[in-house]
Design an enzyme around this catalytic site. Structure first.
Site, PDB file in Angstrom:
ATOM      1  N   HIS A   1     -18.290   0.798  -6.813  1.00 23.01           N
ATOM      2  CA  HIS A   1     -18.943   0.142  -7.962  1.00 23.01           C
ATOM      3  C   HIS A   1     -19.908  -0.956  -7.499  1.00 23.01           C
ATOM      4  O   HIS A   1     -20.072  -1.977  -8.162  1.00 23.01           O
ATOM      5  CB  HIS A   1     -17.912  -0.442  -8.922  1.00 23.01           C
ATOM      6  CG  HIS A   1     -17.025   0.591  -9.544  1.00 23.01           C
ATOM      7  ND1 HIS A   1     -17.409   1.351 -10.624  1.00 23.01           N
ATOM      8  CD2 HIS A   1     -15.773   1.000  -9.223  1.00 23.01           C
ATOM      9  CE1 HIS A   1     -16.423   2.183 -10.959  1.00 23.01           C
ATOM     10  NE2 HIS A   1     -15.435   1.992 -10.118  1.00 23.01           N
TER      11      HIS A   1
ATOM     12  N   ASN B   1     -13.968   3.741 -16.839  1.00 21.19           N
ATOM     13  CA  ASN B   1     -15.119   4.543 -16.450  1.00 21.19           C
ATOM     14  C   ASN B   1     -15.734   5.192 -17.686  1.00 21.19           C
ATOM     15  O   ASN B   1     -15.233   5.032 -18.799  1.00 21.19           O
ATOM     16  CB  ASN B   1     -14.720   5.626 -15.441  1.00 21.19           C
ATOM     17  CG  ASN B   1     -14.444   5.085 -14.055  1.00 21.19           C
ATOM     18  OD1 ASN B   1     -15.108   4.161 -13.598  1.00 21.19           O
ATOM     19  ND2 ASN B   1     -13.466   5.646 -13.379  1.00 21.19           N
TER      20      ASN B   1
END
Length: 487
Positions: A54, A127
């Site tokens: 990320h 997500n």
């Protein structure tokens, strides 16, 4: 109007910011030029370690407003009253690529929400897909290694990507999501967000419910084809960042409607799927979506580094009425996320403005002191131990959530099988929901990557997973891969 005076970091005025001090005209520079040394030393330290996953992200501030009564399921204060608003910070991200990667790539997207509640910060880390590739955190480092740059070639290798998936049949469901039409969102505004994990809600009477979060985009789902994404990534690697920034600046505030699925805790043991398996969803016909509220983003950060790069989310940041479940991946992340921030940002990262709780004046009230970049001294003369006789903060004795029942012996265990707990059933269900056009694009995306794998046995193992999910699915992938390899 007089201009502000440029100063050193110690506050002294700077006489010349254009020329370094030297020993005579054209001579060597002087070590005594404190302003030069300070600028160069600071410049060398401007970057911090990027996130291992990320790394590339964008963020914005906004609010969450409750629209429906959920007090029968949780006593969380920020969800207690219809119309109640809570400030939030949201960070979107890609997963596998580095900080310098492009936005428009085929990759899951992080969707992390920090609620600045009156009872402390609540971090919901998810997500844009309701499932993930693996179900046990012990496999996470291996999985990420397989998806990131190879240590020898320095690039992402199809051999590594598909070899890991060949040995992880539980990934078939998420691979079907990733290679499908929603694998490349057109923007962060045009995708859903999911808590993905299973969490626990507890109401005022102590009743426990397991919960899954669904943030449905109010802008509508929009995605890119592989060809569109490749073109956009070349033209504007910052496409998603640009879109989010400009939308908010022109007053087009993106929003999502939050729904939850709620399962009474007593039903978990006999449910046909393991409800704590991150590779599985709960079908909506079993546990329908229930609306909770609306998430709106309406303010861009003033400084991307300070507020997006240093934003720290951790799923162990719960508030009363919300807690963890036995989800193994969640359990691993309860440690891993916070530990990653301690490494990247230091032990006092929670004192940074974007991470600091707004519930209590003066920041968190505890006995943590000192350490790298300590700012909050907790007041002159405040003690740094507990219990004490000096009116320091005390425990409440009230647990945040209901206790989880445990039994058995310590050791490494596979999760108990529920009636439908294979690795392929839900992947097949997802495939069969697709239109013919969606299926064709899915097959082409999978075959495009799998056909690049150099080992026949790795290809065969992956094909077996798609055959197990659905015979037609497997046959079409196999034929497409063969055709590309024969070209």
């Amino acid at each position: 109007m007089s201009k502000r005076v440029l100063t050193t970091e110690a506050g002294a005025p700077v006489a010349d910011n254009q020329n370094s001090a030297s020993a005579g005209v054209g001579g060597p520079l002087l070590l005594q030029d404190q302003h030069l040394l300070e600028k160069l030393a600071r410049f060398n330290r401007e970057r911090i370690p990027e996130r291992v996953v990320h790394a590339r992200g964008s963020g914005a501030y906004g609010h969450f407003e409750v629209t429906d009564d959920v007090t029968g399921f949780t006593h969380a204060d920020f969800l207690s009253t219809i119309g109640k608003r809570t400030e939030v910070f949201v960070r979107f991200s890609t997963v596998a690529d580095s900080l310098g990667g492009a936005d428009a790539v085929r990759d899951p997207r992080g969707f992390a929400v920090k609620f600045y509640t009156e009872e402390g910060n609540y971090d919901l880390v998810g997500n844009n897909t309701p499932v993930f590739f693996i179900k046990d955190p012990i496999k996470f480092p291996d999985f990420i290694h397989s998806q990131k740059r190879d240590p020898f070639t320095g690039r992402q290798e199809p051999d590594n990507v598909w070899d890991f998936w060949a040995h992880a049949p539980e990934a078939t469901h998420q691979v079907t999501w990733l290679m499908g039409d929603r694998g490349i969102p057109a923007s962060y505004r045009h995708m859903n967000g999911y808590g993905s994990h299973t969490y626990q809600w507890t109401n005022a009477e102590g009743e426990a419910f397991f919960v899954k979060y669904h943030f449905k985009t109010n802008q509508g789902i929009r995605s890119l084809s592989s060809e569109q994404a490749a073109e956009l990534a070349g033209k504007d690697p910052n496409s998603h960042q640009t879109d989010l920034l400009q939308a908010i600046e022109r007053g087009v505030h993106p929003s999502w409607t939050l729904y939850v699925q709620l399962m009474p805790a007593a039903e978990a043991a006999d449910y046909r799927f393991n409800p704590f398996d991150l590779t599985k969803v709960w079908p909506h016909k079993d546990y329908p979506l229930q609306r909770v509220g609306r998430l709106v983003l309406d303010r861009n950060p003033d400084n991307v580094f300070a507020e997006v790069e240093q934003a720290a989310f951790s799923p162990n940041n719960f508030v009363p009425g919300i807690g963890p479940s036995p989800d193994k991946m969640l359990q691993g992340r309860l440690f891993a996320y916070a530990d990653a921030h301690r490494y990247r940002l230091g032990v006092n990262h929670t004192q940074l403005a974007v991470n600091a709780p707004k519930a209590v004046a003066g920041g968190a009230q505890n006995y943590g002191r000192d350490g790298f970049m300590a700012v909050n001294g907790q007041g002159r003369g405040a003690k740094n131990y507990e219990p004490n006789s000096y009116d320091g903060p005390v425990e409440t004795g009230r647990p945040l959530s209901a206790p989880l029942a445990v039994s058995g012996h310590t050791g490494t265990h596979t999760a108990p099988l529920h009636t439908k707990d294979d690795d392929f059933f839900q992947a097949g269900e997802l495939y069969r929901l697709m239109s013919e056009e969606e299926k064709s694009r899915l097959i082409a995306n999978i075959a495009g990557g799998l056909s690049q794998v150099s080992r026949d046995d790795v290809i065969e193992k992956n094909l077996a997973h798609f055959h197990a999910a659905d015979p037609e699915y497997g046959k079409r992938v196999e034929e497409a891969v063969r055709a590309l390899r024969e070209d």
